[in-house]
Write an enzyme that holds these catalytic residues in place. Structure first.
Site, PDB file in Angstrom:
ATOM      1  N   GLN A  51       0.842  -1.201   0.000  1.00  0.00           N
ATOM      2  CA  GLN A  51       0.000   0.000   0.000  1.00  0.00           C
ATOM      3  C   GLN A  51       0.875   1.248   0.000  1.00  0.00           C
ATOM      4  OE1 GLN A  51      -3.330  -0.678   3.131  1.00  0.00           O
ATOM      5  NE2 GLN A  51      -1.727  -2.162   3.561  1.00  0.00           N
TER       6      GLN A  51
ATOM      7  N   HIS B 187      -1.707   1.791  -3.990  1.00  0.00           N
ATOM      8  CA  HIS B 187      -2.065   3.198  -3.762  1.00  0.00           C
ATOM      9  C   HIS B 187      -1.174   4.164  -4.542  1.00  0.00           C
ATOM     10  CE1 HIS B 187      -4.171   1.955   0.239  1.00  0.00           C
ATOM     11  NE2 HIS B 187      -4.936   1.771  -0.815  1.00  0.00           N
TER      12      HIS B 187
ATOM     13  N   CYS C 241      -0.951  20.170 -21.742  1.00  0.00           N
ATOM     14  CA  CYS C 241      -2.280  20.796 -21.764  1.00  0.00           C
ATOM     15  C   CYS C 241      -2.411  21.952 -20.779  1.00  0.00           C
ATOM     16  CB  CYS C 241      -3.367  19.759 -21.511  1.00  0.00           C
ATOM     17  SG  CYS C 241      -3.352  19.118 -19.834  1.00  0.00           S
TER      18      CYS C 241
ATOM     19  N   GLY D 109       2.994  -4.593   8.964  1.00  0.00           N
ATOM     20  CA  GLY D 109       3.015  -3.139   9.164  1.00  0.00           C
ATOM     21  C   GLY D 109       1.851  -2.388   8.563  1.00  0.00           C
TER      22      GLY D 109
ATOM     23  N   SER E 242      -2.281  -1.123   9.354  1.00  0.00           N
ATOM     24  CA  SER E 242      -3.355  -1.038  10.340  1.00  0.00           C
ATOM     25  C   SER E 242      -4.579  -1.825   9.890  1.00  0.00           C
ATOM     26  CB  SER E 242      -3.735   0.430  10.581  1.00  0.00           C
ATOM     27  OG  SER E 242      -4.116   1.028   9.353  1.00  0.00           O
TER      28      SER E 242
ATOM     29  N   PRO F  43       3.644  -4.311  15.708  1.00  0.00           N
ATOM     30  CA  PRO F  43       3.795  -4.132  17.166  1.00  0.00           C
ATOM     31  C   PRO F  43       2.472  -3.919  17.886  1.00  0.00           C
ATOM     32  CG  PRO F  43       4.686  -2.222  15.952  1.00  0.00           C
ATOM     33  CD  PRO F  43       4.251  -3.225  14.932  1.00  0.00           C
TER      34      PRO F  43
ATOM     35  N   ALA G  44       8.957  -4.889  12.099  1.00  0.00           N
ATOM     36  CA  ALA G  44       9.262  -5.667  10.894  1.00  0.00           C
ATOM     37  C   ALA G  44      10.773  -5.833  10.716  1.00  0.00           C
ATOM     38  CB  ALA G  44       8.660  -4.966   9.681  1.00  0.00           C
TER      39      ALA G  44
HETATM   40  C1  BJW Z   1       4.892  -1.247  12.333  1.00  0.00           C
HETATM   41  C2  BJW Z   1       5.999  -0.595  12.688  1.00  0.00           C
HETATM   42  C3  BJW Z   1       7.173  -1.372  12.526  1.00  0.00           C
HETATM   43  C4  BJW Z   1       4.454   0.841  13.036  1.00  0.00           C
HETATM   44  N1  BJW Z   1       7.060  -2.636  12.045  1.00  0.00           N
HETATM   45  N2  BJW Z   1       4.699  -2.434  11.875  1.00  0.00           N
HETATM   46  C5  BJW Z   1     -15.283  -0.024   3.499  1.00  0.00           C
HETATM   47  C6  BJW Z   1     -15.549   0.314   4.806  1.00  0.00           C
HETATM   48  C7  BJW Z   1     -15.294   1.619   5.277  1.00  0.00           C
HETATM   49  C8  BJW Z   1     -14.762   2.594   4.427  1.00  0.00           C
HETATM   50  C9  BJW Z   1     -14.508   2.248   3.129  1.00  0.00           C
HETATM   51  C10 BJW Z   1     -14.775   0.964   2.690  1.00  0.00           C
HETATM   52  N3  BJW Z   1     -14.406   0.902   1.383  1.00  0.00           N
HETATM   53  C11 BJW Z   1     -13.913   2.109   1.012  1.00  0.00           C
HETATM   54  C12 BJW Z   1     -13.976   2.955   2.061  1.00  0.00           C
HETATM   55  C13 BJW Z   1     -13.559   4.375   2.063  1.00  0.00           C
HETATM   56  C14 BJW Z   1     -12.081   4.557   2.180  1.00  0.00           C
HETATM   57  C15 BJW Z   1     -11.590   3.916   3.475  1.00  0.00           C
HETATM   58  O1  BJW Z   1     -11.088   2.823   3.503  1.00  0.00           O
HETATM   59  N4  BJW Z   1     -11.709   4.636   4.557  1.00  0.00           N
HETATM   60  C16 BJW Z   1     -11.235   4.140   5.861  1.00  0.00           C
HETATM   61  C17 BJW Z   1     -10.324   5.173   6.513  1.00  0.00           C
HETATM   62  C18 BJW Z   1     -12.424   3.812   6.719  1.00  0.00           C
HETATM   63  N5  BJW Z   1     -11.389   4.010   1.035  1.00  0.00           N
HETATM   64  C19 BJW Z   1     -11.208   4.720  -0.071  1.00  0.00           C
HETATM   65  O2  BJW Z   1     -11.631   5.864  -0.176  1.00  0.00           O
HETATM   66  C20 BJW Z   1     -10.504   4.043  -1.232  1.00  0.00           C
HETATM   67  N6  BJW Z   1     -11.240   4.256  -2.437  1.00  0.00           N
HETATM   68  C21 BJW Z   1     -12.428   3.744  -2.641  1.00  0.00           C
HETATM   69  O3  BJW Z   1     -12.982   3.022  -1.856  1.00  0.00           O
HETATM   70  O4  BJW Z   1     -12.955   4.118  -3.845  1.00  0.00           O
HETATM   71  C22 BJW Z   1     -14.255   3.674  -4.213  1.00  0.00           C
HETATM   72  C23 BJW Z   1     -14.406   3.991  -5.671  1.00  0.00           C
HETATM   73  C24 BJW Z   1     -14.645   2.949  -6.558  1.00  0.00           C
HETATM   74  C25 BJW Z   1     -14.799   3.230  -7.922  1.00  0.00           C
HETATM   75  C26 BJW Z   1     -14.686   4.543  -8.379  1.00  0.00           C
HETATM   76  C27 BJW Z   1     -14.420   5.567  -7.489  1.00  0.00           C
HETATM   77  C28 BJW Z   1     -14.274   5.289  -6.140  1.00  0.00           C
HETATM   78  C29 BJW Z   1      -9.159   4.659  -1.509  1.00  0.00           C
HETATM   79  C30 BJW Z   1      -8.203   4.482  -0.385  1.00  0.00           C
HETATM   80  C31 BJW Z   1      -6.879   5.181  -0.725  1.00  0.00           C
HETATM   81  C32 BJW Z   1      -5.965   5.242   0.461  1.00  0.00           C
HETATM   82  N7  BJW Z   1      -4.875   6.072   0.173  1.00  0.00           N
HETATM   83  C33 BJW Z   1      -3.888   6.331   1.217  1.00  0.00           C
HETATM   84  C34 BJW Z   1      -3.112   7.604   0.851  1.00  0.00           C
HETATM   85  C35 BJW Z   1      -2.114   7.356  -0.257  1.00  0.00           C
HETATM   86  C36 BJW Z   1      -1.377   8.582  -0.603  1.00  0.00           C
HETATM   87  C37 BJW Z   1      -0.528   9.096   0.521  1.00  0.00           C
HETATM   88  O5  BJW Z   1       0.273   8.339   1.120  1.00  0.00           O
HETATM   89  O6  BJW Z   1      -0.610  10.290   0.797  1.00  0.00           O
HETATM   90  O7  BJW Z   1      -3.003   5.214   1.356  1.00  0.00           O
HETATM   91  S1  BJW Z   1      -4.608   6.468   2.850  1.00  0.00           S
HETATM   92  C38 BJW Z   1      -3.284   5.693   3.703  1.00  0.00           C
HETATM   93  O8  BJW Z   1      -3.756   4.485   4.342  1.00  0.00           O
HETATM   94  C39 BJW Z   1      -2.276   5.269   2.625  1.00  0.00           C
HETATM   95  C40 BJW Z   1      -1.907   3.908   3.094  1.00  0.00           C
HETATM   96  O9  BJW Z   1      -1.404   3.148   2.017  1.00  0.00           O
HETATM   97  C41 BJW Z   1      -3.185   3.367   3.662  1.00  0.00           C
HETATM   98  C42 BJW Z   1      -3.025   2.235   4.608  1.00  0.00           C
HETATM   99  O10 BJW Z   1      -2.299   2.646   5.724  1.00  0.00           O
HETATM  100  P1  BJW Z   1      -1.268   1.630   6.404  1.00  0.00           P
HETATM  101  O11 BJW Z   1      -0.209   1.283   5.440  1.00  0.00           O
HETATM  102  O12 BJW Z   1      -1.993   0.539   7.034  1.00  0.00           O
HETATM  103  O13 BJW Z   1      -0.570   2.592   7.474  1.00  0.00           O
HETATM  104  P2  BJW Z   1      -1.071   3.051   8.905  1.00  0.00           P
HETATM  105  O14 BJW Z   1      -0.324   4.295   9.211  1.00  0.00           O
HETATM  106  O15 BJW Z   1      -2.544   3.082   8.982  1.00  0.00           O
HETATM  107  O16 BJW Z   1      -0.617   1.880   9.881  1.00  0.00           O
HETATM  108  C43 BJW Z   1       0.746   1.602  10.107  1.00  0.00           C
HETATM  109  C44 BJW Z   1       0.832   0.296  10.851  1.00  0.00           C
HETATM  110  O17 BJW Z   1       2.201  -0.026  10.980  1.00  0.00           O
HETATM  111  C45 BJW Z   1       0.245   0.341  12.263  1.00  0.00           C
HETATM  112  O18 BJW Z   1      -0.595  -0.796  12.454  1.00  0.00           O
HETATM  113  C46 BJW Z   1       1.474   0.271  13.168  1.00  0.00           C
HETATM  114  O19 BJW Z   1       1.227  -0.420  14.393  1.00  0.00           O
HETATM  115  C47 BJW Z   1       2.434  -0.488  12.304  1.00  0.00           C
HETATM  116  N8  BJW Z   1       3.841  -0.274  12.575  1.00  0.00           N
HETATM  117  N9  BJW Z   1       5.773   0.652  13.123  1.00  0.00           N
HETATM  118  C48 BJW Z   1       5.844  -3.128  11.745  1.00  0.00           C
HETATM  119  N10 BJW Z   1       8.371  -0.896  12.841  1.00  0.00           N
END
Ligand code: BJW
Length: 262
Positions: A103, A121, A163, A200, A202, A227, A244
């Site tokens: 991601q 993403h 464009c 890693g 959430s 963690p 990790a």
């Molecule tokens: C360690 C550590 C160490 C710390 N070792 N671990 C169903 C239910 C509810 C909501 C929705 C649903 N379906 C869709 C939604 C809406 C929404 C969504 O999910 N919202 C939720 C917040 C509820 N989803 C969307 O809007 C998606 N699009 C969509 O659904 O479109 C529909 C559509 C269809 C057709 C046409 C048009 C539309 C899009 C989601 C895009 C997410 N983008 C982001 C931003 C990317 C750009 C940027 O970086 O700026 O992606 S959001 C952000 O979260 C980023 C990440 O990739 C993503 C996931 O986060 P991740 O990687 O899990 O990080 P963290 O910070 O959350 O967690 C870190 C973890 O690491 C923690 O657990 C720590 O404990 C751990 N950790 N140190 C190992 N050393």
């Protein structure tokens, strides 16, 4: 502190034929790349990342949002892959055909030697024109070097030279569809694997968070490294609590030994 693996964990990985490695921001944390849920700093301290990572935020204040991405791009450029990224590449060496699904919008898997990580993403390094998502942006190079200090700041996004429209980050914002080919590849790999290693993440952001569930429902064993507790705990047969960069090399070394390839 020495990492002690639970009985059977290395054997599960060492015996697997089809492996998916599913990563989130936590794997890059020890390279100094903040996770998505860490507090923002500097100019962006009064925002949540969730507020900034939207099309609405970009069009309301392009300089604020582009500046944030340039600052992050500069930080990633200066970061190095850590032992966790290297261990993922070692899984690909051990088990050919391993699919890495990330991601993350950084390029640390590639720089650690992963062959073709699937980016659900998008990427910090693939900006594109806002009007024509099909064509990669041609724009006067902004390297991000100007924000290489720790402060960051507002930066006007460049204009597409074809464009004239704004250039935007090539990432997937909330409310936007994931790239179809990447999502299809991820779903197919998750449906067909026998072990999925989730590292890693959430597990809160959908549809990406469905990937480990698809694997579990298809009969795969899910192993998690994190963690903190996550919603993926309940489908994880093996939960390795910790970082990790610490746990993954131990797990992968033990899997290589189990497979008779020390
Ligand atoms: C360690 C550590 C160490 C710390 N070792 N671990 C169903 C239910 C509810 C909501 C929705 C649903 N379906 C869709 C939604 C809406 C929404 C969504 O999910 N919202 C939720 C917040 C509820 N989803 C969307 O809007 C998606 N699009 C969509 O659904 O479109 C529909 C559509 C269809 C057709 C046409 C048009 C539309 C899009 C989601 C895009 C997410 N983008 C982001 C931003 C990317 C750009 C940027 O970086 O700026 O992606 S959001 C952000 O979260 C980023 C990440 O990739 C993503 C996931 O986060 P991740 O990687 O899990 O990080 P963290 O910070 O959350 O967690 C870190 C973890 O690491 C923690 O657990 C720590 O404990 C751990 N950790 N140190 C190992 N050393």
């Amino acid at each position: 502190m020495e990492t002690v693996l639970p009985p059977g964990a290395a054997e599960l990985l060492g015996r697997a034929r089809r492996v998916v490695v599913f990563t989130g921001a936590g794997i890059s944390a020890e390279s100094g790349v903040p996770t998505f849920r860490d507090d923002l700093t500097g100019l962006w301290a009064r925002f949540d990342a969730e507020q900034l990572a939207t099309p609405e935020a970009f069009f309301a204040d392009p300089e604020l949002v582009w500046g944030w991405y340039e600052w992050r791009r500069a930080r990633v450029r200066r970061a190095q892959p850590n032992a966790g990224h290297l261990a993922v590449a070692a899984i690909e060496d051990l088990i050919p055909g391993t699919v890495v699904i990330t991601q993350n919008v950084d390029d640390l898997h590639e720089r650690a030697g992963s062959r073709a990580p699937v980016h659900l993403h998008g990427s910090l390094f693939a900006p594109r024109c806002v009007t024509e998502s099909a064509h990669p942006a041609d724009f006067p190079t902004t390297t991000g070097e100007e924000v290489a200090d720790d402060e960051g700041g507002r930066i006007a996004p460049p204009r597409c030279v074809r464009c004239g429209a704004l250039v935007r980050p090539g990432v997937v914002w909330f409310g936007e569809a994931l790239p179809g080919a990447a999502l299809t590849a991820a779903v197919e790999a998750a449906s067909a694997c026998d072990v999925l290693l989730t590292i890693g993440t959430s597990g809160l952001v959908y549809p990406a968070a469905e990937i480990p569930h698809i694997a579990a429902h298809s009969g795969a064993t899910v192993m998690q490294i994190n963690p903190q507790p996550t919603p993926l705990d309940e489908i994880s047969a093996v939960n390795l609590r910790g970082s990790a960069a610490q746990i993954l090399p131990t797990l992968v070394r033990a899997a290589w030994e189990f497979a008779g390839k020390p």
